[in-house]
Enzyme design. Sequence first.
Site, PDB file in Angstrom:
ATOM      1  N   LYS A  33     -13.283  -6.898  -6.358  1.00  0.00           N
ATOM      2  CA  LYS A  33     -12.704  -6.678  -4.562  1.00  0.00           C
ATOM      3  C   LYS A  33     -11.986  -5.781  -4.411  1.00  0.00           C
ATOM      4  O   LYS A  33     -11.601  -5.211  -5.336  1.00  0.00           O
ATOM      5  CB  LYS A  33     -12.274  -7.837  -4.603  1.00  0.00           C
ATOM      6  N   TYR A 245       5.450  19.624  10.132  1.00  0.00           N
ATOM      7  CA  TYR A 245       5.561  18.880  11.530  1.00  0.00           C
ATOM      8  C   TYR A 245       6.897  18.506  11.849  1.00  0.00           C
ATOM      9  O   TYR A 245       7.282  17.833  11.144  1.00  0.00           O
ATOM     10  CB  TYR A 245       4.340  17.905  11.673  1.00  0.00           C
TER      11      TYR A 245
END
Length: 336
Positions: A33, A245
């Site tokens: 999965k 940033y």
Amino acid sequence: MSEILLDKSAFLSNLTKISQKLGGKEKIMLIAKDNSYGHGSAQIAGIAREFGIKKAVVKSEMEAEQIAEFYDEILILSHIPTGCEKPDFSYAINDMSHFSKIKNGSKVHISVDTLMHRNGILPEQLDDALRLVRENHLNLGGFYTHFRASDEIGSDFFVQRENWRNFKISAQKKCKNLGFNVVFHSCNSAAIERSEEFSDDFARVGMAQFGYFQFSEILGLKPVLSLYADRISSRLLKKGERVGYGGVFEAPCDILISTYDLGYGDGLLRYNGKGDLRLGNNEKILGKMSMDSFASKDAGERVCVFDDARVWARFFNTIEYEILVKLSANIKRTVK
């Protein structure tokens, strides 16, 4: 271009050691999965088929369709009945209401709530469940449960294992009387580590296949996945200059830095520039991570971001599962 490298020899070694503990590769139901925990479902399925694994477990029909060619049986765990179920797959029954909603004739495994209280019928609902299986002409393939605390030291695991054992005794007798030929499975990876004997027909092998253990290195498992980023650009960051940033990193001296092509847009957890987040070469990420890139001291054309997800899991106070499953499906995956 950033890339995930999958170590085939490590994966095959892990499967060999797990199958030896279980008593044979035929006892493995491979959890595939969430893109095989971020490793790449198609790539992993190809190696698993080569090894001889015949059964897999996924979350959805979409996931099952992606790897259908590789396995004899695929069990879909989180299925919500639609009445349009396909004969190629097996479906989990997670609630008593599902019996009347799922398509007649569908292959099913019934989830049993033995302590987790998440999905599944209660043990005392077994008779009603078997009646509904017959009334709706379902093809009953098996029963399973999931341990809520097999990865934690404590008594919960043993209590739940006893609950499962008692349920199995009852279910085996009743199914035999009704002519149902069923299988039973309960162990996940951590439960495999904690168990010395395996009375179930299968074990659902999750993170152990990829080299991650919960308690000890006794099985000698090895991480399969390594994540790499490629250099976009380089520059000399002079003493006192800042990068990224907010300029949270200031160069203490002249440093040759590079920008590499992975960021939180690729599924990495966002590093905010605080604390020492180490790459695979032990260099630090410098400044805040961007959506599509990060900066570090120059490490050449390509840098290993990590080859053991536990390093990043410890930094972000999470589990290696989260680090791996978030990796974007758009990152190239190569078996080596």
